[in-house]
Design a protein around this motif. Structure first.
Motif, PDB file in Angstrom:
ATOM      1  N   ALA A   1      -9.348 -12.824 -26.574  1.00 42.89           N
ATOM      2  CA  ALA A   1      -8.179 -11.946 -26.575  1.00 42.89           C
ATOM      3  C   ALA A   1      -8.441 -10.678 -27.370  1.00 42.89           C
TER       4      ALA A   1
ATOM      5  N   ALA B   1     -12.036 -19.779 -32.537  1.00 40.49           N
ATOM      6  CA  ALA B   1     -12.608 -18.431 -32.638  1.00 40.49           C
ATOM      7  C   ALA B   1     -12.921 -17.882 -31.253  1.00 40.49           C
TER       8      ALA B   1
ATOM      9  N   ILE C   1     -11.408 -18.516 -28.391  1.00 38.61           N
ATOM     10  CA  ILE C   1     -10.172 -18.095 -27.732  1.00 38.61           C
ATOM     11  C   ILE C   1      -9.686 -16.768 -28.308  1.00 38.61           C
ATOM     12  N   ALA C   2      -9.665 -16.687 -29.630  1.00 36.94           N
ATOM     13  CA  ALA C   2      -9.176 -15.465 -30.266  1.00 36.94           C
ATOM     14  C   ALA C   2     -10.078 -14.290 -29.922  1.00 36.94           C
ATOM     15  N   ALA C   3     -11.394 -14.524 -29.881  1.00 39.21           N
ATOM     16  CA  ALA C   3     -12.321 -13.444 -29.571  1.00 39.21           C
ATOM     17  C   ALA C   3     -12.116 -12.962 -28.136  1.00 39.21           C
TER      18      ALA C   3
ATOM     19  N   ALA D   1     -12.338 -17.069 -38.882  1.00 40.48           N
ATOM     20  CA  ALA D   1     -11.492 -18.155 -38.392  1.00 40.48           C
ATOM     21  C   ALA D   1     -11.526 -19.328 -39.361  1.00 40.48           C
TER      22      ALA D   1
ATOM     23  N   ILE E   1      -2.604 -20.128 -31.215  1.00 41.26           N
ATOM     24  CA  ILE E   1      -3.979 -20.041 -30.717  1.00 41.26           C
ATOM     25  C   ILE E   1      -4.597 -21.429 -30.684  1.00 41.26           C
TER      26      ILE E   1
ATOM     27  N   ALA F   1      -9.241 -12.497 -35.837  1.00 41.69           N
ATOM     28  CA  ALA F   1      -9.156 -13.953 -35.847  1.00 41.69           C
ATOM     29  C   ALA F   1     -10.293 -14.575 -35.042  1.00 41.69           C
ATOM     30  N   GLY F   2     -10.974 -13.760 -34.255  1.00 45.22           N
ATOM     31  CA  GLY F   2     -11.957 -14.278 -33.310  1.00 45.22           C
ATOM     32  C   GLY F   2     -13.363 -14.426 -33.850  1.00 45.22           C
TER      33      GLY F   2
ATOM     34  N   ALA G   1      -6.468  -9.787 -32.796  1.00 45.40           N
ATOM     35  CA  ALA G   1      -7.090 -10.954 -32.157  1.00 45.40           C
ATOM     36  C   ALA G   1      -8.571 -11.015 -32.484  1.00 45.40           C
TER      37      ALA G   1
ATOM     38  N   PHE H   1      -3.247  -4.848 -30.966  1.00 45.83           N
ATOM     39  CA  PHE H   1      -3.272  -6.239 -30.530  1.00 45.83           C
ATOM     40  C   PHE H   1      -4.713  -6.747 -30.516  1.00 45.83           C
TER      41      PHE H   1
END
Lengths: 233, 233
Positions: free
Chosen positions: A14, A8, A10-12, B20, B86, B14-15, B11, B7
Motif C-alpha cells: 500500500a 510489512a 501488506i503495508a509496503a 514494522a 493491516i 509501516a511497510g 503506509a 497516504f
DNA sequence: CGGATGCTACGGTGCGGGCCGAAGCATGAG
DNA sequence: CTCATGCTTCGGCCCGCACCGTAGCATCCG
C-alpha cells in the motif's frame, strides 16, 4: 515471527505511490480495468500489470475477467477498512504538520463522496450530525446505535430497516468512520452502506465520472432537507 | 492529489520490516526506549534512530524524554487501529495462501496477549464469546452493545461501569476487533480496554517480559471461571 | 483471416533508501 | 573531572525495486 514479515509486506504494497493511487480509485467499491488503474496510478500499463499481479497475489485485490478486460476490485471490506484507517492517520499527520494544498478536484471530493460503500465528505458528516441532533442515532468514537425514532425515520424514507437487522447475529450494524477531510465521524457500517445505496437508488445522488465524488441532484437537495433538515450549497 | 502521497508515505513507513517490528512491539500501549526498539526491529541503534526520527516526523510515534532515555509510544489510538486493520488483512492473506509456520513464541501470543489496550488471543475471544453466550453483550461485525445484565456483571467483578458510560457523548464504547490468530472478534473499544486494565489491576493476568503475551495467574483462572465460565488450559 | 485492442512477460537502467561503522553530543554515575 | 551509557549524525556501500521499451499472447471486430 513470520506474521511480522507478512504485515510489512501488506503495508509496503500500500506504500508505493502508484499502487496507492490505484487502490484509492477502487475505494468506491467498483471494479476497474487494468488500463484505468494505470491512469489512476500515473504509470504505463505494463508497469501497472506488475503491480496488479502483486496486489492480487497478496490478496488485496480480486479480479473478474470479462472478455479481454480484467476488472479489478478490492478483495474484501477488510481491505477498504485498512485503507480508511491509514487515511485517518495520514490526515492526522498532514494537519499537524502543514495546511494541505487543496485543488479543484479535492473540492468536489470534500463536498460529497463515497467511502467504499457509504457516504463521506460534508454530506456524509451532515447526515450523521442530523441523525444525532434529531435523536435518531447515538454515535460514540467506536460504535453507533440507531434509536427507535431513527429506525422509524429510515423506514419513512423507504428503507427496509427490518431486513437489515435480521441479517446478522449482532443487532448493531452502525459504525462511525472518521472522515479524512472533515475530521469528524460519518456513518459507515451496514446501515451506512444501505443508506448510501438507497440514496443512489432514489436518485438523490449521482456518481461523477472517473472520481469518487458524488453530485447531489435537485431531488436529493429537496429530500435531504425534508427528511433530515440538511442543506448543502 | 497530495493526500495520496501522504497516504503512501504513511503506509510505506509501516511497510519496512524493521519499522514494522518496532511498531508491533509498541502495540501493547507501553513506551519503549530506542535501544529496546532497535532489538525489536533486529537492527543496530543508529539505524533505529533514523527510523524513529521518520516515524515521529510522520506523527506515528510520540516521544517522552526522561533523563538520557527516550520513551517512544504510539502517537494515538488511530495508529493502533491502523496496525490492527493491516494485521487483519495480513491474516486473511496468509491463511488463504498457505498455513503459516508457528513458533513457540507464537504459541504464548495465541493463548493470550494484549492488543494495544485490550485483550486478544484465545483468552480475549473466549471472554467475548462468554459475554455473548450469557446474553451480556451483543456483538455484530461493526459494533457491540452491552446489555443490562452485562453492565451488572461487570459491576459485580468490581468495574466502574457507570464511570465509563459517563465519559463520552456516545453511549456505546464497545467495539469488536478481529483477532488475527483466532480470526474471530474479541472485545475492544473503551469497555475492552477497561476490562483489560481491570484484569491487570486485580492480578488475574500478568505481563510476560519482552512480549505482548500475558500469563493468566491462578487467581485469574479461578475468577475467569467463576465470573465468565471461561476455562483455559 | 488480418488488424486493432487489452493485457502480460522479459531485460536493462537508474534511483531511492536501508544498513552499518565511526564519530559526535547529551546525560548520569563514580 | 572522568568515564560509561543512550542516542544521534555523517559517510559510504549496496541491494531492491519501480519504471519503461520491446515483444509476445489473448480477445474481439470487420
Amino acid at each position: 515471527m513470520a506474521s511480522n514479515a507478512v504485515f510489512a509486506e501488506i503495508a509496503a504494497l500500500a506504500g508505493d505511490p502508484a499502487r496507492a493511487g490505484m487502490l484509492h480509485s477502487l475505494m468506491d467499491g467498483r471494479a476497474l480495468t487494468a488500463s484505468e488503474l494505470a491512469r489512476a496510478g500515473g504509470i504505463t500499463p505494463q508497469t501497472a500489470s506488475g503491480h496488479l499481479a502483486k496486489l492480487i497475489a497478496a490478496g488485496l485485490l480480486a479480479v473478474d475477467r470479462q472478455g479481454r478486460h480484467r476488472y479489478h476490485r478490492l478483495a474484501s471490506p477488510a481491505v477498504a477498512r485498512m485503507m480508511e484507517s491509514i487515511m485517518a492517520v495520514a490526515s492526522d499527520a498532514t494537519s499537524s504538520r502543514r495546511r494541505i494544498v487543496v485543488g479543484p478536484r479535492d473540492a468536489a471530493l470534500r463536498a460529497a463522496r463515497t467511502c467504499y460503500d457509504h457516504l463521506a465528505g460534508r454530506l456524509g458528516v451532515a447526515l450523521a450530525d442530523a441523525l444525532v441532533a434529531g435523536g435518531h442515532m447515538e454515535l460514540g468514537s467506536d460504535a453507533g446505535l440507531l434509536t427507535d425514532s431513527g429506525m422509524a425515520l429510515l423506514g419513512d424514507i423507504g428503507m427496509d430497516v427490518e431486513g437489515l437487522f435480521a441479517r446478522r447475529t449482532g443487532r448493531l450494524l452502525c459504525r462511525p468512520c472518521l472522515d479524512w477531510s472533515e475530521r469528524r465521524p460519518h456513518l459507515a457500517g451496514t446501515i451506512g452502506a444501505a443508506l448510501c445505496a438507497h440514496c443512489f437508488a432514489e436518485g438523490w445522488i449521482r456518481r461523477s465520472e472517473g472520481t469518487r465524488a458524488v453530485a447531489i441532484t435537485p431531488k436529493g437537495q429537496l429530500r435531504f432537507r425534508q427528511a433530515f433538515g440538511v442543506t448543502l450549497s
